[in-house]
Structures are given as C-alpha cells and as structure tokens.
Write a protein that holds these residues in place. Structure first.
Motif, PDB file in Angstrom:
ATOM      1  N   UNK A 152      50.438 -15.040  22.788  1.00 16.40           N
ATOM      2  CA  UNK A 152      50.665 -14.999  21.340  1.00 16.40           C
ATOM      3  C   UNK A 152      49.884 -13.805  20.810  1.00 16.40           C
ATOM      4  N   UNK A 153      50.419 -13.163  19.790  1.00 19.41           N
ATOM      5  CA  UNK A 153      49.792 -11.962  19.243  1.00 19.41           C
ATOM      6  C   UNK A 153      49.387 -12.189  17.790  1.00 19.41           C
ATOM      7  N   UNK A 154      48.152 -11.798  17.467  1.00 16.93           N
ATOM      8  CA  UNK A 154      47.651 -11.886  16.094  1.00 16.93           C
ATOM      9  C   UNK A 154      47.364 -10.483  15.582  1.00 16.93           C
ATOM     10  N   UNK A 155      47.907 -10.145  14.425  1.00 17.94           N
ATOM     11  CA  UNK A 155      47.682  -8.821  13.843  1.00 17.94           C
ATOM     12  C   UNK A 155      47.073  -8.957  12.451  1.00 17.94           C
ATOM     13  N   UNK A 156      46.260  -7.981  12.084  1.00 16.62           N
ATOM     14  CA  UNK A 156      45.597  -8.014  10.780  1.00 16.62           C
ATOM     15  C   UNK A 156      45.284  -6.605  10.325  1.00 16.62           C
ATOM     16  N   UNK A 157      45.116  -6.460   9.018  1.00 15.54           N
ATOM     17  CA  UNK A 157      44.706  -5.197   8.419  1.00 15.54           C
ATOM     18  C   UNK A 157      43.197  -5.028   8.586  1.00 15.54           C
ATOM     19  N   UNK A 158      42.614  -4.098   7.852  1.00 15.23           N
ATOM     20  CA  UNK A 158      41.174  -3.837   7.943  1.00 15.23           C
ATOM     21  C   UNK A 158      40.385  -5.093   7.613  1.00 15.23           C
ATOM     22  N   UNK A 159      39.377  -5.356   8.444  1.00 16.16           N
ATOM     23  CA  UNK A 159      38.517  -6.527   8.236  1.00 16.16           C
ATOM     24  C   UNK A 159      37.470  -6.249   7.161  1.00 16.16           C
ATOM     25  N   UNK A 160      37.052  -7.327   6.493  1.00 16.89           N
ATOM     26  CA  UNK A 160      35.822  -7.294   5.704  1.00 16.89           C
ATOM     27  C   UNK A 160      35.209  -8.679   5.811  1.00 16.89           C
ATOM     28  N   UNK A 161      33.913  -8.773   5.542  1.00 20.67           N
ATOM     29  CA  UNK A 161      33.275 -10.083   5.587  1.00 20.67           C
ATOM     30  C   UNK A 161      31.949 -10.057   6.332  1.00 20.67           C
ATOM     31  N   UNK A 162      31.309 -11.217   6.475  1.00 22.34           N
ATOM     32  CA  UNK A 162      30.020 -11.298   7.161  1.00 22.34           C
ATOM     33  C   UNK A 162      30.111 -10.768   8.593  1.00 22.34           C
ATOM     34  N   UNK A 163      29.247  -9.825   8.917  1.00 19.32           N
ATOM     35  CA  UNK A 163      29.203  -9.257  10.256  1.00 19.32           C
ATOM     36  C   UNK A 163      30.034  -7.999  10.420  1.00 19.32           C
ATOM     37  N   UNK A 164      30.890  -7.687   9.453  1.00 18.46           N
ATOM     38  CA  UNK A 164      31.765  -6.516   9.571  1.00 18.46           C
ATOM     39  C   UNK A 164      31.018  -5.283   9.049  1.00 18.46           C
ATOM     40  N   UNK A 165      30.749  -4.355   9.948  1.00 17.65           N
ATOM     41  CA  UNK A 165      30.017  -3.141   9.584  1.00 17.65           C
ATOM     42  C   UNK A 165      30.899  -1.897   9.649  1.00 17.65           C
ATOM     43  N   UNK A 166      31.657  -1.751  10.742  1.00 16.15           N
ATOM     44  CA  UNK A 166      32.359  -0.505  11.026  1.00 16.15           C
ATOM     45  C   UNK A 166      33.687  -0.316  10.313  1.00 16.15           C
ATOM     46  N   UNK A 167      34.147  -1.295   9.569  1.00 19.66           N
ATOM     47  CA  UNK A 167      35.427  -1.200   8.873  1.00 19.66           C
ATOM     48  C   UNK A 167      35.331  -0.230   7.692  1.00 19.66           C
ATOM     49  N   UNK A 168      36.509   0.189   7.193  1.00 20.41           N
ATOM     50  CA  UNK A 168      36.541   1.015   5.975  1.00 20.41           C
ATOM     51  C   UNK A 168      35.861   0.295   4.817  1.00 20.41           C
ATOM     52  N   UNK A 169      35.943  -1.043   4.823  1.00 22.19           N
ATOM     53  CA  UNK A 169      35.298  -1.834   3.772  1.00 22.19           C
ATOM     54  C   UNK A 169      34.167  -2.646   4.424  1.00 22.19           C
ATOM     55  N   UNK A 170      33.246  -1.901   5.011  1.00 20.21           N
ATOM     56  CA  UNK A 170      32.094  -2.498   5.680  1.00 20.21           C
ATOM     57  C   UNK A 170      30.798  -1.918   5.146  1.00 20.21           C
ATOM     58  N   UNK A 171      30.022  -1.345   6.050  1.00 20.25           N
ATOM     59  CA  UNK A 171      28.693  -0.813   5.714  1.00 20.25           C
ATOM     60  C   UNK A 171      28.740   0.226   4.595  1.00 20.25           C
ATOM     61  N   UNK A 172      29.768   1.079   4.606  1.00 23.84           N
ATOM     62  CA  UNK A 172      29.818   2.170   3.628  1.00 23.84           C
ATOM     63  C   UNK A 172      30.139   1.677   2.215  1.00 23.84           C
ATOM     64  N   UNK A 173      30.668   0.472   2.118  1.00 20.94           N
ATOM     65  CA  UNK A 173      30.918  -0.117   0.799  1.00 20.94           C
ATOM     66  C   UNK A 173      29.830  -1.142   0.486  1.00 20.94           C
ATOM     67  N   UNK A 174      29.819  -2.250   1.205  1.00 25.40           N
ATOM     68  CA  UNK A 174      28.876  -3.331   0.885  1.00 25.40           C
ATOM     69  C   UNK A 174      27.431  -2.952   1.202  1.00 25.40           C
TER      70      UNK A 174
END
Length: 314
Positions: A152-174
């Motif tokens: 089964x395959x799971x797909x998602x857009x950019x992550x954000x949330x607890x523990x997410x650092x390297x995403x576009x909406x990670x360390x550089x934002x939060x």
C-alpha cells in the motif's frame, strides 16, 4: 493482529510518528536506522536496530520476523539520485524475505499539480526528483502485481508538526519565530499550499499497515484545507504573541544559495510547488477510513508548543 511485528525503516519524524500510532494500537514495533541513535520522538518501548537499509543483507536481517514493513527512509535532499533507489531496494528485499506487507511512504512530486491533487491525478513529474519518485513508486506496485509483496502506498505534501525540522515549514518558519527571528518562507507567502500534519501522516501509515482494504492502492494522507505560508506564519506568531515577521526566499535567491549549499541547489527544481497553488484533495482516505485531518490552527498550536519545549521556553 496485535502480536504481529511492525518494522519501520527510518526514524525521522514520519517514522517516529508511525511508531507512536502503532504503539497506541498495541502493536509490537521495531525501528531501523543507520546511526543506532534513538530520537526523542521514538517511544522507549520500541525496539531499535542498527542497519544500513542500502545493504540488502543488513535490511533483511534487521526486519526478520516482520509482518508489516514501512519504508519511511529519506536520504539527504542532494543525494536522492545516488542513495534513494538502493534504500528502497533494501526495504523491498526485506519485505520479500519476511513475507511482510509493505507500506511505502512517499510524496507528491510525481503528480501534475496544475489542478488539485488526488489519487486520480495524472503522473506528470516536473523535476528530476519527481521522475525518481515516479520510478520508485512504479517498482513498488510492480512488485505487488507480481505477487512478491502486498503493498500500500501513502503520499503526502510537505510535513509540519512536532519533530519536523527540515521541511519548508519547519525550522526556518517555526524555529525562527520561536527564537525571535523572521520566518523564512519558500517561493511565495500568498499562494495556497496544502500541508500534512506529521501526526496525521503517522496515523495514516499505521492504518494502511493494519487494514486489508488498503492493499494494492495509492492513498493520500489527510490534509486540512490549503492555506498560504503567510497565514501559517500569522497563526504561529499569534500563538507566540509576537508580530508576524517573514521574508520570502525567491527561486533566484535559492539558486544563489545553491552555489554554496548543495541542499539549496537540490531545492531549486521544486520551487514551483510554492510559487504556484499546490492544493491536495484527501477525501478518499478520510472517507474510507473515517478520519479527519488535524485543523491547521490546532496543528500550528501543537507545533509552536513543541518548538518552545525544544528550546526550553516556558
């Protein structure tokens, strides 16, 4: 089902949140990474095994006894072409050897994003990374169709949330906002961009690993309605009781940064996701499995709280 071992390759945020979701279901879980270091987000009662998934023999040994295998690996952004195929090949070899189900955790780079994205969207990559993702996804489903694995395959857009650092909406934002600096957003502050809250992605992966009706299909994880990056910054700033200050990194600025930073250079081809609308329709998953995406305001609140705790803020 509760005595069947679930093995997760990769202990980044999605691997850790998948482990947490499975432990909430009372499933025994083993996580596999190359460093042997246990991330803070990985539950203490999850077994941790050290192995390099790019070495098929190591991967097979690490996943011995698995009923379900989750491929949550993600090499450095600038090393995708060299490292990603081998990592997936190792995880697939482990699933074949163990006779395990295989949950492939992927992104949306392979789709034509000119219209809202769903499982029915045409595969039409606009980047080398998208082409690689499409090829790797084909390999998984081909193995399923040959009867070598059940996938089964799971797909998602950019992550954000607890523990997410390297995403576009990670360390550089939060991270920046919590530290009193300007948020840096990619491409545009005014284009709608769907984000996947990391706890929702982990829960979705655990659902696919435990439900027969998931097999042989592609699923897009729950996504709340798309918002702009500017709105995300405003929500985060409101939680922090500060002014919402941000700067926008244009494609030109990203190219300049890429002269010195390989990861920035590797990001240039993906800037279209942020300079144009990037909207996800996840109704198929939500209706089939009766789950809802975490509302953006709640996700932002939890993310800000995690970043504050990480920095020792009250």
């Amino acid at each position: 089902m509760n005595d069947q071992l679930h093995v997760i390759f990769g202990t980044g945020p999605v691997g850790c949140w998948t482990a947490r979701a499975l432990r909430e279901m009372d499933m025994p879980v083993r996580a596999v990474n190359r460093s042997g270091q246990r991330p803070d987000l990985l539950p203490d009662d999850v077994e941790l095994v050290t192995a390099d998934a790019a070495d098929a023999q190591q991967a097979v040994a690490a996943a011995k006894g698995a009923a379900v295998i989750y491929q949550a690996l993600n090499p450095p952004y600038d090393k995708w072409q060299e490292q990603f195929p081998e990592l997936q090949a190792g995880a697939l070899a482990a699933a074949k050897a163990a006779g395990a189900r295989f949950v492939s955790i992927e992104n949306l780079y392979m789709y034509d994003s000119s219209q809202p994205l769903s499982e029915a969207s045409p595969i039409r990559p606009r980047s080398k990374k998208g082409e690689l993702r499409a090829k790797m996804a084909e390999e998984v489903m081909a193995a399923h169709e040959r009867g070598e694995i059940e996938a089964a395959t799971l797909r998602a857009s950019d992550y954000y949330g607890p523990g997410v650092l390297g995403s576009a909406v990670g360390e550089m934002v939060f991270g920046n906002l919590v530290s009193g600096k300007k948020a840096q957003v990619s491409g545009s502050a005014v284009m709608p961009h769907s984000l996947a809250y990391i706890e929702d992605v982990g829960q979705a992966a655990a659902i696919l690993g435990t439900r027969d009706e998931a097999l042989g299909k592609v699923w897009i994880a729950p996504h709340a309605p798309a918002r702009t990056q500017g709105e995300i910054v405003e929500m985060a700033a409101q939680n922090l009781n500060i002014e919402p200050k941000m700067s926008v990194i244009s494609p030109f600025m990203m190219r300049l940064a890429g002269l010195f930073m390989p990861e920035a250079r590797a990001s240039v081809e993906m800037m279209y996701e942020f300079t144009e609308p990037f909207v996800v329709d996840s109704r198929k998953f939500e209706q089939t499995f009766q789950v809802e995406a975490t509302p953006i305001d709640e996700g932002v609140r939890r993310t800000v709280a995690w970043y504050q705790s990480k920095r020792g803020h009250q």
